[in-house]
Design an enzyme around this catalytic site. Structure first.
Site, PDB file in Angstrom:
ATOM      1  N   HIS A   1     -43.066 -18.921 122.381  1.00  0.00           N
ATOM      2  CA  HIS A   1     -41.880 -19.512 121.774  1.00  0.00           C
ATOM      3  C   HIS A   1     -41.726 -19.070 120.321  1.00  0.00           C
ATOM      4  CE1 HIS A   1     -41.357 -22.946 124.914  1.00  0.00           C
ATOM      5  NE2 HIS A   1     -40.557 -21.933 125.149  1.00  0.00           N
TER       6      HIS A   1
ATOM      7  N   CYS B   1     -52.063 -18.860 129.415  1.00  0.00           N
ATOM      8  CA  CYS B   1     -53.177 -19.297 128.571  1.00  0.00           C
ATOM      9  C   CYS B   1     -54.211 -20.026 129.429  1.00  0.00           C
ATOM     10  CB  CYS B   1     -52.660 -20.233 127.477  1.00  0.00           C
ATOM     11  SG  CYS B   1     -53.976 -20.969 126.488  1.00  0.00           S
TER      12      CYS B   1
ATOM     13  N   GLU C   1     -44.367 -25.205 130.641  1.00  0.00           N
ATOM     14  CA  GLU C   1     -45.777 -25.471 130.944  1.00  0.00           C
ATOM     15  C   GLU C   1     -45.912 -26.660 131.886  1.00  0.00           C
ATOM     16  OE1 GLU C   1     -49.564 -27.560 128.832  1.00  0.00           O
ATOM     17  OE2 GLU C   1     -48.425 -26.196 127.554  1.00  0.00           O
TER      18      GLU C   1
ATOM     19  N   THR D   1     -50.640 -29.203 126.819  1.00  0.00           N
ATOM     20  CA  THR D   1     -51.682 -28.764 125.877  1.00  0.00           C
ATOM     21  C   THR D   1     -51.340 -28.978 124.407  1.00  0.00           C
ATOM     22  OG1 THR D   1     -50.775 -26.512 125.941  1.00  0.00           O
ATOM     23  CG2 THR D   1     -52.593 -27.011 127.457  1.00  0.00           C
TER      24      THR D   1
ATOM     25  N   SER E   1     -42.903 -26.459 121.299  1.00  0.00           N
ATOM     26  CA  SER E   1     -43.399 -27.839 121.344  1.00  0.00           C
ATOM     27  C   SER E   1     -44.438 -28.102 120.267  1.00  0.00           C
ATOM     28  CB  SER E   1     -43.993 -28.136 122.726  1.00  0.00           C
ATOM     29  OG  SER E   1     -44.634 -29.395 122.746  1.00  0.00           O
TER      30      SER E   1
END
Length: 274
Positions: free
Chosen positions: A36, A92, A122, A158, A215
Site C-alpha cells: 500500500h 508476507c 488481508e 497483522t 492500514s
C-alpha cells in the site's frame, strides 16, 4: 527546529521481501497492489515492468503473476494454479500464519473471530480459509448477541492495535467455554506503534508518512494524533506545508511499513528547507 525520526519506522520484513521478489521477477503482474504505497508501486512499474491488476480476471497474456503481500483468497489461489501462469507468492509470512490458523481451527470445529477490517484484502484472504462460522469485527460490541459454539479461536489482522485485540479476547473469555487466542499482530507493527507513541508524547508536531490506504499507517497516525494534536498523515513531500512547523521546536517523523527510505528522506529534506 529539531527533526527526530521514531526509533522504529518504515519498511518491515514482509515488504522488503516482497519488493525484492518483484524486482527479481520483473515483467510480471501483481494481483492487487503489491504493497500500500503508490510511489513504490510506480517505481516497480517504471523500472521493473511490474504492473498492478485488480484481480485474477484481468490476467491475459502475462506469464508471471505475483501474489501481493496481503495474500489473496483461497479460491483465487486455486484458480490461479489451474492456469499456465507462473505463480510467485509474495504473501508476507506473518499473513500466511493467520490464514493457516483460521483453516486449522475451523476444521477442528472452532468458530473463528477475526479482529480486523472486513474490507481489507488481508482479512478477506484470511476469512476465506475458514470452512465454518467466521466473524470479522473491529470492536467487541459487534459480537453481542452472537451464539457461539463451545470453542472459539481468535486471530488478528497483522496491523491492528494490541490493546484492542486484548479487549476482544477478554470479552470472549468471559462468555465462551474454550477460547484459543493467537496473537497474529506482527512484531514490526507493535514496535512501530510503541515508537510513534513515545515520540509523539515529546514532539510539537508529528509527520506520519505512508499510503492513505495503508492500514498500519492509519494506525500510526491515530496513535500519534492521540498524543500530539498537530499530527499529519502524508504520502509524499509535496503535501508538506510550512505553516505546520511555525513556532515548533521538535518535529517527529514516523512512517508506515510500506514506506521506503527514499520517500522519507525527501520529506525530511523538504522540512529542513523551511
Amino acid at each position: 527546529m529539531k527533526i527526530e525520526l521514531a526509533s522504529s519506522y518504515g519498511f518491515c520484513f514482509g515488504v522488503k521481501r516482497a519488493i525484492k521478489i518483484a524486482e527479481n521477477a520483473g515483467d510480471a503482474a501483481t494481483i492487487g497492489p503489491l504493497i500500500h504505497n503508490n510511489e513504490e508501486i510506480n517505481r516497480l512499474a517504471t523500472n521493473f515492468n511490474v504492473k498492478t491488476l485488480h484481480g485474477i480476471n484481468e490476467l491475459k497474456d502475462e506469464k508471471k503473476a505475483i501474489i501481493r503481500t496481503h495474500g489473496i483468497t483461497k479460491s483465487d489461489l486455486a484458480e490461479l494454479k489451474k492456469t499456465d501462469i507462473k505463480v510467485i507468492d509474495a504473501t508476507c509470512p506473518f499473513v500466511t500464519k493467520p490464514q493457516q490458523i483460521c483453516e486449522d481451527m475451523s476444521n477442528a470445529g472452532y468458530d473463528v473471530v477475526i479482529f480486523g477490517d472486513e474490507n481489507h484484502p488481508e482479512v478477506k484472504g484470511v476469512k476465506s480459509y475458514a470452512s465454518g462460522k467466521v466473524y470479522v469485527v473491529l470492536d467487541e460490541s459487534e459480537l453481542e448477541g452472537v451464539k457461539f459454539r463451545q470453542k472459539v479461536a481468535l486471530v488478528s489482522q497483522t496491523t491492528r492495535k494490541v490493546e484492542k485485540f486484548m479487549q476482544i479476547a477478554n470479552y470472549l473469555m468471559l462468555r465462551v467455554k474454550e477460547v484459543r487466542v493467537f496473537n497474529t499482530i506482527c512484531n514490526a507493527t507493535f514496535e512501530n506503534q510503541e515508537a510513534v507513541k513515545n515520540l509523539a508524547k515529546r514532539a510539537d508536531v508529528m509527520i506520519v508518512i505512508g499510503g492513505k490506504n495503508s492500514s498500519n499507517t492509519k494506525q500510526l497516525y491515530l496513535i500519534s494524533k492521540n498524543f500530539c494534536e498537530d499530527s499529519y498523515l502524508i504520502e509524499s513531500e509535496h503535501e508538506v506545508e510550512k505553516s505546520w512547523f511555525e513556532g515548533k521546536n521538535l518535529c517527529g517523523i514516523s512512517a508506515g511499513a510500506s514506506t521506503p527510505d527514499w520517500i522519507i528522506q525527501k520529506v525530511v529534506d523538504a522540512i529542513e528547507k523551511f
